[in-house]
Design a protein around this motif. Sequence first.
Motif: not given
Lengths: 190, 190
Positions: B69-78, B164-178
């Motif tokens: 899995m590769f994460i392209l984008q996190f979509a936050m409010p607005t 993002l740091y508090n909202m998103v699990p670390k394994h998803l941040i890792a997937a975003y960063l590759g």
Amino acid sequence: MQSHQILKEHIAKTIALTDDQFDYFFSHFKSQSFKKGQVILAAGDTVEREYFVLDGCLKSFYINDDQKMFILQFAMPTWWTSDYNALYSGVKATINIDCVTNAEVLYISNSDREKLCKEIHEVEHFFRWRTNRGYVASQKRLLSFMNNDAKHRYEELLAQYPALYNMVPKHLIAAYLGVSRETLSRLYNP
Amino acid sequence: MQSHQILKEHIAKTIALTDDQFDYFFSHFKSQSFKKGQVILAAGDTVEREYFVLDGCLKSFYINDDQKMFILQFAMPTWWTSDYNALYSGVKATINIDCVTNAEVLYISNSDREKLCKEIHEVEHFFRWRTNRGYVASQKRLLSFMNNDAKHRYEELLAQYPALYNMVPKHLIAAYLGVSRETLSRLYNP
């Protein structure tokens, strides 16, 4: 074909302008010729123009912290290019643009594009769809980086730019795909 | 805050609409609630809507040929999100969108957005600049993939999305960063 006619046919694919409207639109562009290898934009520059390619091929590229070159885009005839981050926000350029071949371009300033978009609703529609297509191309480029099948990415590239194979040296195609020159050789000469 | 007000404040940063114009614009949106983990869009789907996040966090992601899995984008409010390639061209979705947290969104159909852009010049201006910014974000994302310094990319991400740091699990941040989960741990806990 004259630059006037090339740009006219290009925008007529998206919007309908009267001849007078198009002549007014066109009057905001200037033309420029570049030699193969010539630098159009370098990282660190102030960016005030975007470029519409009439003839030849440009490349936009990034040099990373290890001095490795990554090619973001080849810009062929009727493609638009600039460092849009720098152009839109006024920060210094982070990418470079130079000429893969001799090239003829039209360019327009950021402020003239904004003025035209305000004056002519159809022109704003054109530039919205121009950017929509650029956004989608950029997303596809990102997905191609995430997909680790170099053969698939190579075939995708040739499908997207059929003229590229003869126009661009193989080491630049390798830099676009993010593979070594040797890996590329195996792909097109299996 | 009501969804009407959130969208109104968001677009007021780019364009000035009268209250009547905004109410008409807003009447083309519908709201929807999703639970954490719920799928909004799956690869292979037909895509007819784009989403404006009111509350919570979505992610758009791609599964490659090796099921990575590769994460392209996190979509936050607005933030706005969709599979724009599929939305604009009518092809099937190649990416997936789901909910990192419970989420509230507004959505609009592709045809209603085009209708509004035609009817109200200012709305076309808004969506052009919305896409201009999306294009630039996409180019930055691409550059971050080309830059092999994971620490720098991690710091860039937190600067771009401080929540993002508090909202998103670390394994998803890792997937975003590759990067692997272990590499990420070293970055935020050096």
